[in-house]
Design a protein around this motif. Sequence first.
Motif, mmCIF file in Angstrom:
data_model
loop_
_atom_site.group_PDB
_atom_site.id
_atom_site.type_symbol
_atom_site.label_atom_id
_atom_site.label_comp_id
_atom_site.label_asym_id
_atom_site.label_seq_id
_atom_site.Cartn_x
_atom_site.Cartn_y
_atom_site.Cartn_z
ATOM 1 N N LEU A 27 0.826 -1.213 0.000
ATOM 2 C CA LEU A 27 0.000 0.000 0.000
ATOM 3 C C LEU A 27 0.858 1.259 0.000
ATOM 4 O O LEU A 27 0.437 2.299 -0.505
ATOM 5 C CB LEU A 27 -0.933 -0.001 1.211
ATOM 6 N N LYS A 28 2.063 1.158 0.571
ATOM 7 C CA LYS A 28 2.964 2.306 0.577
ATOM 8 C C LYS A 28 3.331 2.714 -0.846
ATOM 9 O O LYS A 28 3.557 3.892 -1.132
ATOM 10 C CB LYS A 28 4.227 1.973 1.382
ATOM 11 N N THR A 29 3.376 1.760 -1.762
ATOM 12 C CA THR A 29 3.696 2.079 -3.155
ATOM 13 C C THR A 29 2.538 2.806 -3.842
ATOM 14 O O THR A 29 2.732 3.462 -4.866
ATOM 15 C CB THR A 29 4.018 0.793 -3.956
ATOM 16 N N ILE A 30 1.346 2.676 -3.268
ATOM 17 C CA ILE A 30 0.162 3.331 -3.835
ATOM 18 C C ILE A 30 -0.119 4.653 -3.145
ATOM 19 O O ILE A 30 -0.440 5.655 -3.796
ATOM 20 C CB ILE A 30 -1.075 2.405 -3.702
ATOM 21 N N ASP A 31 0.009 4.649 -1.825
ATOM 22 C CA ASP A 31 -0.306 5.832 -1.021
ATOM 23 C C ASP A 31 0.867 6.127 -0.099
ATOM 24 O O ASP A 31 1.163 5.354 0.813
ATOM 25 C CB ASP A 31 -1.584 5.585 -0.209
ATOM 26 N N GLN A 32 1.540 7.247 -0.316
ATOM 27 C CA GLN A 32 2.719 7.609 0.465
ATOM 28 C C GLN A 32 2.374 8.275 1.792
ATOM 29 O O GLN A 32 3.227 8.403 2.668
ATOM 30 C CB GLN A 32 3.610 8.561 -0.354
ATOM 31 N N THR A 33 1.127 8.712 1.957
ATOM 32 C CA THR A 33 0.756 9.493 3.135
ATOM 33 C C THR A 33 0.391 8.585 4.312
ATOM 34 O O THR A 33 -0.005 7.429 4.118
ATOM 35 C CB THR A 33 -0.449 10.397 2.825
ATOM 36 N N PRO A 34 0.499 9.100 5.538
ATOM 37 C CA PRO A 34 0.110 8.311 6.711
ATOM 38 C C PRO A 34 -1.380 8.400 7.030
ATOM 39 O O PRO A 34 -1.853 7.721 7.939
ATOM 40 C CB PRO A 34 0.922 8.957 7.831
ATOM 41 N N PHE A 35 -2.114 9.222 6.305
ATOM 42 C CA PHE A 35 -3.533 9.435 6.582
ATOM 43 C C PHE A 35 -4.355 8.253 6.081
ATOM 44 O O PHE A 35 -4.132 7.772 4.953
ATOM 45 C CB PHE A 35 -3.994 10.729 5.890
ATOM 46 N N PRO A 36 -5.325 7.796 6.878
ATOM 47 C CA PRO A 36 -5.637 8.219 8.245
ATOM 48 C C PRO A 36 -4.988 7.316 9.287
ATOM 49 O O PRO A 36 -4.785 6.132 9.063
ATOM 50 C CB PRO A 36 -7.163 8.077 8.288
ATOM 51 N N TRP A 37 -4.670 7.874 10.422
ATOM 52 C CA TRP A 37 -4.265 7.126 11.608
ATOM 53 C C TRP A 37 -3.054 6.221 11.402
ATOM 54 O O TRP A 37 -2.942 5.189 12.047
ATOM 55 C CB TRP A 37 -5.458 6.311 12.150
ATOM 56 N N TYR A 38 -2.169 6.605 10.520
ATOM 57 C CA TYR A 38 -0.958 5.800 10.298
ATOM 58 C C TYR A 38 -1.322 4.321 10.185
ATOM 59 O O TYR A 38 -0.696 3.444 10.796
ATOM 60 C CB TYR A 38 0.045 6.019 11.435
ATOM 61 N N TYR A 39 -2.359 4.061 9.389
ATOM 62 C CA TYR A 39 -2.899 2.705 9.309
ATOM 63 C C TYR A 39 -1.881 1.703 8.780
ATOM 64 O O TYR A 39 -1.857 0.533 9.203
ATOM 65 C CB TYR A 39 -4.166 2.691 8.441
ATOM 66 N N LYS A 40 -1.015 2.143 7.873
ATOM 67 C CA LYS A 40 -0.008 1.208 7.343
ATOM 68 C C LYS A 40 1.025 0.856 8.412
ATOM 69 O O LYS A 40 1.479 -0.289 8.489
ATOM 70 C CB LYS A 40 0.664 1.829 6.110
ATOM 71 N N SER A 41 1.394 1.822 9.227
ATOM 72 C CA SER A 41 2.322 1.537 10.336
ATOM 73 C C SER A 41 1.678 0.558 11.311
ATOM 74 O O SER A 41 2.347 -0.344 11.835
ATOM 75 C CB SER A 41 2.689 2.835 11.059
ATOM 76 N N GLY A 42 0.375 0.729 11.567
ATOM 77 C CA GLY A 42 -0.339 -0.197 12.439
ATOM 78 C C GLY A 42 -0.398 -1.593 11.868
ATOM 79 O O GLY A 42 -0.346 -2.597 12.606
ATOM 80 N N MET A 43 -0.488 -1.699 10.545
ATOM 81 C CA MET A 43 -0.509 -3.005 9.890
ATOM 82 C C MET A 43 0.836 -3.711 10.008
ATOM 83 O O MET A 43 0.912 -4.934 9.934
ATOM 84 C CB MET A 43 -0.898 -2.830 8.420
ATOM 85 N N ILE A 44 1.906 -2.950 10.190
ATOM 86 C CA ILE A 44 3.223 -3.542 10.454
ATOM 87 C C ILE A 44 3.357 -3.881 11.929
ATOM 88 O O ILE A 44 3.803 -4.972 12.294
ATOM 89 C CB ILE A 44 4.351 -2.576 10.030
ATOM 90 N N ALA A 45 2.930 -2.965 12.786
ATOM 91 C CA ALA A 45 3.100 -3.138 14.233
ATOM 92 C C ALA A 45 2.366 -4.364 14.761
ATOM 93 O O ALA A 45 2.811 -4.989 15.729
ATOM 94 C CB ALA A 45 2.618 -1.881 14.960
ATOM 95 N N VAL A 46 1.244 -4.726 14.122
ATOM 96 C CA VAL A 46 0.482 -5.882 14.607
ATOM 97 C C VAL A 46 1.305 -7.170 14.510
ATOM 98 O O VAL A 46 1.123 -8.091 15.317
ATOM 99 C CB VAL A 46 -0.856 -6.011 13.847
ATOM 100 N N PHE A 47 2.229 -7.238 13.567
ATOM 101 C CA PHE A 47 3.105 -8.407 13.462
ATOM 102 C C PHE A 47 3.948 -8.556 14.722
ATOM 103 O O PHE A 47 4.067 -9.661 15.287
ATOM 104 C CB PHE A 47 4.005 -8.276 12.232
ATOM 105 N N PHE A 48 4.517 -7.452 15.196
ATOM 106 C CA PHE A 48 5.333 -7.505 16.418
ATOM 107 C C PHE A 48 4.459 -7.728 17.648
ATOM 108 O O PHE A 48 4.906 -8.351 18.618
ATOM 109 C CB PHE A 48 6.150 -6.225 16.546
ATOM 110 N N MET A 49 3.218 -7.235 17.605
ATOM 111 C CA MET A 49 2.302 -7.496 18.706
ATOM 112 C C MET A 49 1.980 -8.984 18.811
ATOM 113 O O MET A 49 1.936 -9.541 19.917
ATOM 114 C CB MET A 49 1.004 -6.695 18.536
ATOM 115 N N VAL A 50 1.749 -9.630 17.682
ATOM 116 C CA VAL A 50 1.465 -11.070 17.697
ATOM 117 C C VAL A 50 2.680 -11.850 18.210
ATOM 118 O O VAL A 50 2.535 -12.810 18.978
ATOM 119 C CB VAL A 50 1.038 -11.565 16.297
ATOM 120 N N LEU A 51 3.875 -11.428 17.807
ATOM 121 C CA LEU A 51 5.080 -12.060 18.349
ATOM 122 C C LEU A 51 5.109 -11.923 19.870
ATOM 123 O O LEU A 51 5.458 -12.879 20.587
ATOM 124 C CB LEU A 51 6.336 -11.416 17.756
ATOM 125 N N GLY A 52 4.730 -10.745 20.365
ATOM 126 C CA GLY A 52 4.657 -10.551 21.810
ATOM 127 C C GLY A 52 3.592 -11.420 22.447
ATOM 128 O O GLY A 52 3.781 -11.943 23.554
#
Length: 338
Positions: A157-182
């Motif tokens: 999605l970063k290749t399609i949309d460079q912006t963090p709007f809304p709610w840094y959703y792409k960053s959250g989609m990455i962070a959930v991987f580390f949350m599951v590891l936790g």
Amino acid sequence: MEKKEKNIAWINTGRAVCMLCVYLSHCNFYYLKIISPVYFVYMPFYLSFFFFISGFLFYKNLDVFPFRKKLAGIVNKLLWPVILFPSLIWIPKMMAHGNNVSLTAYFADVFGGTASWFVSTIIVAQLISLVLIYLFRKKLFMMLILSAASMSLAFFLKTIDQTPFPWYYKSGMIAVFFMVLGGIAGTYYEKLKRIITIPGLLLSGILYFGLMLYNYYNLGYFQAIMSVDYDNIPLGLLNNILGILFMLQLCHYIPEIKWLQYIGKNSIIFYFFAGGIPLTIGYLAKNFLPCHGYLTTAVVTVLCIVLVFPIAYIINRYFSWTLDFSKVTSVFKRQNKQ
């Protein structure tokens, strides 16, 4: 009881170390305006490990998972402060960065979730986690696969949309991987403790720093969850995971230091002031201190952290409602009963 307190101690220590890295990173940027070599030391772990800890706590009690309580916690203890605190400092922040001040920009920034990327990312990651837990409950391996798919989708999605709007959703989609590891680490924590040893600490440290130094001196690959920017995704994720393993070991051996525990327990307060205070103190240091170097940056970092301690005390003592919306609603409920 002793075991529980020990677990909480290492978690608070981990949060505190990550928050210290946040301040060092911000002070270095605002003061020296460069990416220093020191940044590469903690870059791979100081955000991913925080998400890992969040998952360790969030995925507890999957047998009787309290969905309503978790959702209420997201609204009351994350969504509420991430709207309130950025609102209070929004105009000075815009002016300090030379940005336009308008009502449209305010709503887009604050209510669009781009004013405070880290908490916005955690909100998104926890909401995704709620969906994963609802659908698969204790099937952690399936959650791990889907969280990895979520991360992969974020990079696409970063290749399609460079912006963090809304709610840094792409960053959250990455962070959930580390949350599951936790979450996996929390589920199998008793077995995991068997490898939390001095030899394990040394081995994870050698692997982590070895890869980090090789990257710094030979490759120069950059990785950032906030901007969804990994120059080399496999290498970046490997460095993240090795950093998590190293920090997991290290935090179990760091003594229970009171001021570190305090930062860990109040990490959200320290985070909300990790922008304005380093910006202000960094500006003053750059203009009034004769020596400009890494040592001065370290001093500026320490000064910024020290300044937040009384702020955290005042907020907890007199304005705790700013951190928990349920305390606001409870006041209205009491008034209505009277």
